[in-house]
Design an enzyme around this catalytic site. Structure first.
Site, PDB file in Angstrom:
ATOM      1  N   CYS A   1      40.307  40.624  35.667  1.00  0.00           N
ATOM      2  CA  CYS A   1      40.255  39.251  35.140  1.00  0.00           C
ATOM      3  C   CYS A   1      40.812  38.229  36.126  1.00  0.00           C
ATOM      4  O   CYS A   1      40.174  37.210  36.413  1.00  0.00           O
ATOM      5  CB  CYS A   1      40.982  39.170  33.802  1.00  0.00           C
ATOM      6  SG  CYS A   1      42.751  39.566  33.848  1.00  0.00           S
TER       7      CYS A   1
ATOM      8  N   HIS B   1      45.964  38.519  30.385  1.00  0.00           N
ATOM      9  CA  HIS B   1      44.536  38.293  30.617  1.00  0.00           C
ATOM     10  C   HIS B   1      44.288  36.830  30.970  1.00  0.00           C
ATOM     11  O   HIS B   1      45.066  35.950  30.593  1.00  0.00           O
ATOM     12  CB  HIS B   1      43.746  38.676  29.358  1.00  0.00           C
ATOM     13  CG  HIS B   1      42.257  38.724  29.550  1.00  0.00           C
ATOM     14  ND1 HIS B   1      41.646  39.523  30.488  1.00  0.00           N
ATOM     15  CD2 HIS B   1      41.251  38.056  28.907  1.00  0.00           C
ATOM     16  CE1 HIS B   1      40.333  39.350  30.424  1.00  0.00           C
ATOM     17  NE2 HIS B   1      40.074  38.459  29.483  1.00  0.00           N
TER      18      HIS B   1
ATOM     19  N   HIS C   1      34.833  35.962  31.816  1.00  0.00           N
ATOM     20  CA  HIS C   1      36.015  36.762  32.150  1.00  0.00           C
ATOM     21  C   HIS C   1      35.593  38.189  32.453  1.00  0.00           C
ATOM     22  O   HIS C   1      34.484  38.606  32.133  1.00  0.00           O
ATOM     23  CB  HIS C   1      37.050  36.729  31.018  1.00  0.00           C
ATOM     24  CG  HIS C   1      36.553  37.288  29.713  1.00  0.00           C
ATOM     25  ND1 HIS C   1      37.353  37.982  28.828  1.00  0.00           N
ATOM     26  CD2 HIS C   1      35.326  37.256  29.120  1.00  0.00           C
ATOM     27  CE1 HIS C   1      36.666  38.336  27.765  1.00  0.00           C
ATOM     28  NE2 HIS C   1      35.431  37.905  27.911  1.00  0.00           N
TER      29      HIS C   1
END
Length: 272
Positions: free
Chosen positions: A177, A223, A235
């Site tokens: 990510c 994240h 993402h």
């Protein structure tokens, strides 16, 4: 002054420690110049140009000071295509010298001829690659034109759509990510923190969700994602069922909605 070294591997793994060589934390790319801060046997503790640190094996590095100095003075091109084979001859049948992934650097030699560009690899080998695979090498700078820069960030992130998730990854072979978000910025000349956090000393700062625009980042526990407009974000996720680089939504009415993420936003970041 710290010693410098050249990344000569297409993908050079950074790991937490020589004792845990399988614990990938990041990947440096071909042509990057790094600082060597410490050495233990065949392992080197290095700092990347984007200020990330970790241990790297000797086989990934060229330490000859003259070679490093020469490379630093040469003009560079960035591989923007998914990957570029550097071939021994300027024809598709040419033997492959090395495959360089998006974000890697090559030094152009002369002007393109019949679509081929002669290039120098960091280890001194010369070869050929399609000129269309190469783009401008953008060093760290203040982006000119906010709207155009935001569009460029989104367009760059979208290049990785469909790439598998890889913890610590930074290329179309596999990316995580923060690798996705930091590479989108790096390829457009801005260094942000490589991990999923807003860190002091880097240009990203916190804004409210109501202020979010294209290219800004959404942070969640462990994240990060990039907002692409229309309540959607791109993402790289290890979430089963939506594995890899994909698009999801903040809108409950959107079929791409991820309620588990929307309800756990911890911060929104922007460089503007």
């Amino acid at each position: 002054m710290k010693d410098k070294a050249l990344i000569i591997r297409s993908i050079a793994p950074l790991v937490e420690s020589p004792l845990h060589a399988e614990s990938l934390t990041d990947e440096a790319l071909c042509g990057m110049v790094v600082e060597v801060l410490e050495q233990q046997g065949e392992w080197n503790y290095i700092r990347t140009p984007y200020r990330y640190e970790g241990w790297m094996h000797e086989s990934c590095l060229l330490k000859d000071p003259a070679c490093v100095r020469r490379w630093e003075t040469l003009p560079k091109k960035t591989v923007w295509f998914r990957c570029a084979d550097v071939l021994k001859e300027p024809k598709v049948q040419g033997a492959i010298l090395q495959t360089v992934w998006r974000g890697g650097l090559l030094a152009p030699l002369g002007e393109p001829e019949e679509g081929w560009r002669k290039v120098l690899l960091p280890d001194g080998r010369e070869g050929f690659t399609p000129d269309e695979f190469l783009g401008k090498y953008v060093t760290e700078q203040t982006p000119a034109g906010e709207e155009a820069f935001r569009e460029a960030l989104v367009k760059t992130a979208m290049l990785y759509e469909g790439t598998q998730y890889r913890w610590g990854g930074k290329t179309p072979e596999g990316i995580d990510c923060s690798g996705l978000c930091s590479m989108a910025y790096l390829l457009n000349g801005v260094i942000i923190y490589r991990d999923a956090a807003i860190k002091e000393g880097f240009p990203m700062h916190e804004i409210s969700l109501s202020e979010i625009k294209k290219g800004d980042l959404l942070f969640f526990p462990g994240h990060v994602a990039m907002y692409i407009g229309g309540n959607r974000f791109i993402h790289s996720t290890g979430h089963m069922g939506t594995h890899g680089v994909t698009i999801n939504s903040l809108d409950p009415k959107d079929p791409l909605y991820r309620e588990d993420l929307r309800s756990h936003i911890t911060a929104v970041g922007s460089i503007f």
